[in-house]
Every structure is written in structure tokens, then in C-alpha cells.
Design a protein around this motif. Structure first.
Motif, PDB file in Angstrom:
ATOM      1  N   ASN A 209       0.834  -1.194   0.000  1.00  0.00           N
ATOM      2  CA  ASN A 209       0.000   0.000   0.000  1.00  0.00           C
ATOM      3  C   ASN A 209       0.875   1.251   0.000  1.00  0.00           C
ATOM      4  O   ASN A 209       2.093   1.191   0.169  1.00  0.00           O
ATOM      5  CB  ASN A 209      -0.995  -0.010   1.168  1.00  0.00           C
ATOM      6  CG  ASN A 209      -0.305  -0.009   2.530  1.00  0.00           C
ATOM      7  OD1 ASN A 209       0.925  -0.022   2.647  1.00  0.00           O
ATOM      8  ND2 ASN A 209      -1.102   0.019   3.595  1.00  0.00           N
ATOM      9  N   LYS A 210       0.255   2.402  -0.250  1.00  0.00           N
ATOM     10  CA  LYS A 210       1.021   3.643  -0.413  1.00  0.00           C
ATOM     11  C   LYS A 210       1.774   4.028   0.858  1.00  0.00           C
ATOM     12  O   LYS A 210       2.860   4.614   0.791  1.00  0.00           O
ATOM     13  CB  LYS A 210       0.084   4.777  -0.837  1.00  0.00           C
ATOM     14  CG  LYS A 210      -0.375   4.663  -2.273  1.00  0.00           C
ATOM     15  CD  LYS A 210      -1.387   5.724  -2.648  1.00  0.00           C
ATOM     16  CE  LYS A 210      -2.756   5.398  -2.118  1.00  0.00           C
ATOM     17  NZ  LYS A 210      -3.843   6.223  -2.686  1.00  0.00           N
ATOM     18  N   ALA A 211       1.230   3.684   2.014  1.00  0.00           N
ATOM     19  CA  ALA A 211       1.886   4.012   3.281  1.00  0.00           C
ATOM     20  C   ALA A 211       3.055   3.074   3.578  1.00  0.00           C
ATOM     21  O   ALA A 211       3.874   3.358   4.462  1.00  0.00           O
ATOM     22  CB  ALA A 211       0.877   3.958   4.427  1.00  0.00           C
ATOM     23  N   GLY A 212       3.124   1.975   2.858  1.00  0.00           N
ATOM     24  CA  GLY A 212       4.188   1.010   3.099  1.00  0.00           C
ATOM     25  C   GLY A 212       4.004   0.197   4.360  1.00  0.00           C
ATOM     26  O   GLY A 212       4.976  -0.327   4.910  1.00  0.00           O
ATOM     27  N   THR A 213       2.749   0.050   4.798  1.00  0.00           N
ATOM     28  CA  THR A 213       2.483  -0.684   6.038  1.00  0.00           C
ATOM     29  C   THR A 213       2.013  -2.114   5.802  1.00  0.00           C
ATOM     30  O   THR A 213       2.157  -2.969   6.689  1.00  0.00           O
ATOM     31  CB  THR A 213       1.415   0.043   6.862  1.00  0.00           C
ATOM     32  OG1 THR A 213       0.224   0.190   6.076  1.00  0.00           O
ATOM     33  CG2 THR A 213       1.919   1.421   7.295  1.00  0.00           C
ATOM     34  N   LEU A 250      -3.918  -3.166  -6.478  1.00  0.00           N
ATOM     35  CA  LEU A 250      -4.777  -2.411  -5.569  1.00  0.00           C
ATOM     36  C   LEU A 250      -5.509  -1.294  -6.295  1.00  0.00           C
ATOM     37  O   LEU A 250      -4.944  -0.649  -7.191  1.00  0.00           O
ATOM     38  CB  LEU A 250      -3.939  -1.777  -4.451  1.00  0.00           C
ATOM     39  CG  LEU A 250      -3.471  -2.657  -3.307  1.00  0.00           C
ATOM     40  CD1 LEU A 250      -2.342  -1.964  -2.559  1.00  0.00           C
ATOM     41  CD2 LEU A 250      -4.620  -2.965  -2.362  1.00  0.00           C
ATOM     42  N   THR A 251      -6.754  -1.032  -5.876  1.00  0.00           N
ATOM     43  CA  THR A 251      -7.441   0.155  -6.367  1.00  0.00           C
ATOM     44  C   THR A 251      -6.835   1.402  -5.711  1.00  0.00           C
ATOM     45  O   THR A 251      -6.102   1.312  -4.726  1.00  0.00           O
ATOM     46  CB  THR A 251      -8.941   0.098  -6.059  1.00  0.00           C
ATOM     47  OG1 THR A 251      -9.116  -0.119  -4.652  1.00  0.00           O
ATOM     48  CG2 THR A 251      -9.625  -0.994  -6.840  1.00  0.00           C
ATOM     49  N   LYS A 252      -7.166   2.560  -6.264  1.00  0.00           N
ATOM     50  CA  LYS A 252      -6.567   3.806  -5.788  1.00  0.00           C
ATOM     51  C   LYS A 252      -6.896   4.076  -4.324  1.00  0.00           C
ATOM     52  O   LYS A 252      -6.060   4.594  -3.568  1.00  0.00           O
ATOM     53  CB  LYS A 252      -7.037   4.969  -6.662  1.00  0.00           C
ATOM     54  CG  LYS A 252      -6.262   6.257  -6.467  1.00  0.00           C
ATOM     55  CD  LYS A 252      -6.685   7.296  -7.488  1.00  0.00           C
ATOM     56  CE  LYS A 252      -5.847   8.558  -7.373  1.00  0.00           C
ATOM     57  NZ  LYS A 252      -6.244   9.564  -8.389  1.00  0.00           N
ATOM     58  N   ASP A 253      -8.115   3.730  -3.896  1.00  0.00           N
ATOM     59  CA  ASP A 253      -8.500   3.953  -2.497  1.00  0.00           C
ATOM     60  C   ASP A 253      -8.020   2.831  -1.579  1.00  0.00           C
ATOM     61  O   ASP A 253      -8.253   2.870  -0.363  1.00  0.00           O
ATOM     62  CB  ASP A 253     -10.013   4.152  -2.371  1.00  0.00           C
ATOM     63  CG  ASP A 253     -10.815   2.933  -2.799  1.00  0.00           C
ATOM     64  OD1 ASP A 253     -10.230   1.855  -3.042  1.00  0.00           O
ATOM     65  OD2 ASP A 253     -12.052   3.050  -2.917  1.00  0.00           O
ATOM     66  N   GLU A 254      -7.379   1.818  -2.160  1.00  0.00           N
ATOM     67  CA  GLU A 254      -6.801   0.691  -1.429  1.00  0.00           C
ATOM     68  C   GLU A 254      -7.831  -0.109  -0.630  1.00  0.00           C
ATOM     69  O   GLU A 254      -7.499  -0.776   0.339  1.00  0.00           O
ATOM     70  CB  GLU A 254      -5.649   1.163  -0.526  1.00  0.00           C
ATOM     71  CG  GLU A 254      -4.532   1.834  -1.319  1.00  0.00           C
ATOM     72  CD  GLU A 254      -3.331   2.225  -0.485  1.00  0.00           C
ATOM     73  OE1 GLU A 254      -3.484   2.415   0.732  1.00  0.00           O
ATOM     74  OE2 GLU A 254      -2.229   2.329  -1.057  1.00  0.00           O
ATOM     75  N   LYS A 255      -9.071  -0.073  -1.085  1.00  0.00           N
ATOM     76  CA  LYS A 255     -10.127  -0.847  -0.439  1.00  0.00           C
ATOM     77  C   LYS A 255     -10.417  -2.165  -1.150  1.00  0.00           C
ATOM     78  O   LYS A 255     -11.110  -3.033  -0.610  1.00  0.00           O
ATOM     79  CB  LYS A 255     -11.412  -0.020  -0.348  1.00  0.00           C
ATOM     80  CG  LYS A 255     -11.302   1.195   0.567  1.00  0.00           C
ATOM     81  CD  LYS A 255     -12.618   1.952   0.612  1.00  0.00           C
ATOM     82  CE  LYS A 255     -12.519   3.161   1.549  1.00  0.00           C
ATOM     83  NZ  LYS A 255     -13.799   3.931   1.592  1.00  0.00           N
ATOM     84  N   LEU A 272     -11.076  -5.463   0.857  1.00  0.00           N
ATOM     85  CA  LEU A 272     -10.052  -5.469   1.906  1.00  0.00           C
ATOM     86  C   LEU A 272     -10.550  -4.939   3.244  1.00  0.00           C
ATOM     87  O   LEU A 272      -9.825  -5.000   4.239  1.00  0.00           O
ATOM     88  CB  LEU A 272      -8.837  -4.659   1.447  1.00  0.00           C
ATOM     89  CG  LEU A 272      -8.057  -5.277   0.275  1.00  0.00           C
ATOM     90  CD1 LEU A 272      -6.933  -4.362  -0.155  1.00  0.00           C
ATOM     91  CD2 LEU A 272      -7.519  -6.661   0.632  1.00  0.00           C
ATOM     92  N   GLU A 273     -11.785  -4.448   3.288  1.00  0.00           N
ATOM     93  CA  GLU A 273     -12.342  -4.022   4.575  1.00  0.00           C
ATOM     94  C   GLU A 273     -12.734  -5.221   5.421  1.00  0.00           C
ATOM     95  O   GLU A 273     -12.748  -5.139   6.646  1.00  0.00           O
ATOM     96  CB  GLU A 273     -13.524  -3.082   4.340  1.00  0.00           C
ATOM     97  CG  GLU A 273     -13.093  -1.776   3.673  1.00  0.00           C
ATOM     98  CD  GLU A 273     -14.237  -0.814   3.470  1.00  0.00           C
ATOM     99  OE1 GLU A 273     -15.344  -1.274   3.089  1.00  0.00           O
ATOM    100  OE2 GLU A 273     -14.048   0.391   3.686  1.00  0.00           O
ATOM    101  N   ASN A 274     -13.045  -6.356   4.747  1.00  0.00           N
ATOM    102  CA  ASN A 274     -13.356  -7.581   5.516  1.00  0.00           C
ATOM    103  C   ASN A 274     -12.581  -8.801   5.000  1.00  0.00           C
ATOM    104  O   ASN A 274     -12.815  -9.921   5.456  1.00  0.00           O
ATOM    105  CB  ASN A 274     -14.860  -7.865   5.500  1.00  0.00           C
ATOM    106  CG  ASN A 274     -15.424  -7.979   4.091  1.00  0.00           C
ATOM    107  OD1 ASN A 274     -14.684  -8.143   3.116  1.00  0.00           O
ATOM    108  ND2 ASN A 274     -16.744  -7.916   3.975  1.00  0.00           N
TER     109      ASN A 274
END
Length: 296
Positions: A209-213, A250-255, A272-274
Motif C-alpha cells: 500500500n502507499k503508506a508502506g504498512t 490495488l485500487t486507488k482507495d486501497e479498499k 479489503l475491509e473484511n
């Protein structure tokens, strides 16, 4: 789709197939140009990169490569393409505007994944047979470092500050983490999805992900996605998908995560929310990768 020689176009809202774009033979890696008006597609059986007009959804030209191009990356200014030529063991350097092969940098046998640093000074390329990550000086066009990793290294991802280079090793079923300040392996992650033997675990494509987490990793013939906490290296979840989870996007919103399943000829769509698969989309034969366009 490698075996039907086409690109399936999917509506991101309805998740339905809306078109199929014929390409040259064996399309594999794909990327947009800077303004996303064109898609470049490496076509391994015809030794070219097709160029597709996004609005018209047709091939409008091509770039010559070396034999059997697989993966590629642009320079940050989009003037050059660095492409792995599997059959002659080189990293090709292409001038996009001139359609000229500027150089062919020798690598280990069967080069695969290609990744350019954010400033364009370094190009990383894996060699499947030599089990090496080559570090290439982009200006000088020569290899400066060789880092040995696991068996059959495939793809590479840099974390946001580029202090770590993550490398998937398909046949040893591992993720190698390289410290880029000294080009040494500092950690190795093993995967053990439920119900599969170690030899089935064949990681290839993955994204951070963009945050690298978090890292999202396709486990190949183990038919799962692994979600990894980047800092702790802990595996947070395994998600069952289709057969041979190859590449993930990943989609842009990372969901949402899209997974190309190479042996079940479909795309798994994961919320990815569940961490649940919400749909399987039938596409062509042997899908290789998913590329997502956005309207700003």
C-alpha cells in the motif's frame, strides 16, 4: 491473457466484462504512459511491446525488444523502457520516442522482474535461473551489485522511502527483504497457507500500500493471497482465491484488491475491509496481470 492473446476490459463499477482487445501473441506485463492515454504491453512470443490507444481500445503501434520480453518499467520521465528479455538474458533499454534499442545489459539467465528507483538512477532486475537481483546503474548501463536470494526470484517492490527492496522467490516460497544501503538480505518471510504443501507455495506478484504498512502477495499454486504487516513481517491473513494467484493490483482507495488467477482463467475481487472475495470474473486464458485506469 497470455493464451488468448488479448486484454479483457472490465467495468470497475459493475465488475462486468465490456470488451476484449486483440494483441500480439502472449501479452504479459502492462503499464500506462504518463497521461494514461496509452497502454504498453510486453508480448513475449513476438518480441515487441504493443501500444494500445486507451480511448479507442485498439493497438496502434509497437516497440521492438529483445527475444521474449516479459516485465518492464519506465524511467521516471517516461523516455525509456527497461525490459527483461528472457531468451537472451539481457535487460533491454528502449528509447520510446525513437523506437530504438539503446542497449542490452547482460544479466543472469532468464531475467524477470524489473523496477526503477524513484529518481531513475537505479534499475533492479531479477534473474530466475541465477537466483540473483541485479542492481543496474541506469546512466552507465552496467550492473553494480548482485544480491543472491531464494530460488527463482520473480517480482520486486520498494518500500516508500526505498530503504528496503522486497523480492518474491517463487520456488523457495519466500519473500526476501534487502537493505538497499548495503545490498544485503536482512529478512526472509515464509508462507504456510492452510491446506497446501510447501512446494505449492509459489509467490510471484505482490504490491505494497502507499503508506508502506501492508504487503499483498499472490502465492501462486497455493491459491491464496497473503497479507503481511511490513514492519513486523507478520502474516495477518490468508485469503483463498482462484487457481495460481499470479499478479495482484490495488485500487486507488486501497479498499479493493484484484487478483489474476492464471490457471482458473478469472480475476478474484477482494474487499479489503473484511478480506472477503466478492466476485470472480471470467476472462481469457491464463490472465497475467490487472491494470486499473482512473478518471481524475
Amino acid at each position: 491473457n497470455e493464451k488468448t492473446h488479448d486484454i479483457t476490459v472490465i467495468d470497475p463499477d459493475s465488475l462486468e466484462v465490456i470488451n476484449s482487445i486483440p494483441t500480439s501473441k502472449r501479452p504479459r506485463d502492462m503499464a500506462f504512459n504518463a497521461d494514461r492515454t496509452l497502454i504498453y504491453v510486453a508480448c513475449g512470443d513476438e518480441d515487441i511491446i504493443d501500444i494500445i490507444d486507451v480511448e479507442k481500445q485498439v493497438v496502434i503501434g509497437s516497440l521492438d525488444t529483445g527475444p521474449s520480453p516479459e516485465a518492464f518499467d519506465f524511467s521516471p520521465d517516461f523516455k525509456y523502457i527497461y525490459v527483461s528479455n528472457e531468451e537472451d538474458s539481457t535487460l533491454g533499454v528502449l528509447d520510446v520516442a525513437e523506437n530504438v534499442i539503446m542497449d542490452a545489459i547482460p544479466t543472469g539467465a532468464e531475467p524477470e522482474g524489473v523496477l526503477t528507483s524513484a529518481d531513475g538512477s537505479i534499475v533492479y532486475v531479477t534473474s530466475e535461473v541465477a537466483d540473483i537481483v541485479h542492481v543496474v546503474d541506469a546512466e552507465g548501463m552496467f550492473v553494480t551489485e548482485n544480491v543472491f536470494v531464494g530460488t527463482r526470484p520473480r517480482r520486486l517492490v520498494l518500500n516508500p522511502d526505498e530503504s528496503e527492496l522486497w523480492v518474491s522467490a517463487e520456488l523457495s516460497g519466500e519473500m526476501y527483504i534487502i537493505d538497499t544501503s548495503m545490498y544485503e538480505v536482512v529478512d526472509i518471510i515464509k508462507f504456510e497457507p492452510p491446506g497446501f504443501r510447501p512446494e505449492d507455495v509459489t509467490p510471484v506478484g505482490f504490491r505494497m500500500n502507499k503508506a508502506g504498512t501492508k504487503a499483498y502477495i499472490g502465492l501462486g499454486r497455493a491459491n491464496h493471497i497473503a497479507i503481511v504487516d511490513v514492519a513486523s513481517r507478520e502474516i495477518e491473513a490468508y485469503i483463498l482465491v482462484g487457481s495460481r494467484a499470479w499478479e495482484v493490483t490495488l485500487t486507488k482507495d486501497e479498499k479493493t484488491l484484484f487478483v489474476a488467477n492464471g490457471l482458473s482463467d478469472d480475476i478474484s475481487v477482494i474487499n479489503l475491509e473484511n478480506n472477503e472475495v466478492i466476485k470472480s470474473i471470467a476472462v481469457g486464458r491464463v490472465p497475467y496481470e490487472v491494470l486499473i485506469d482512473y478518471i481524475e
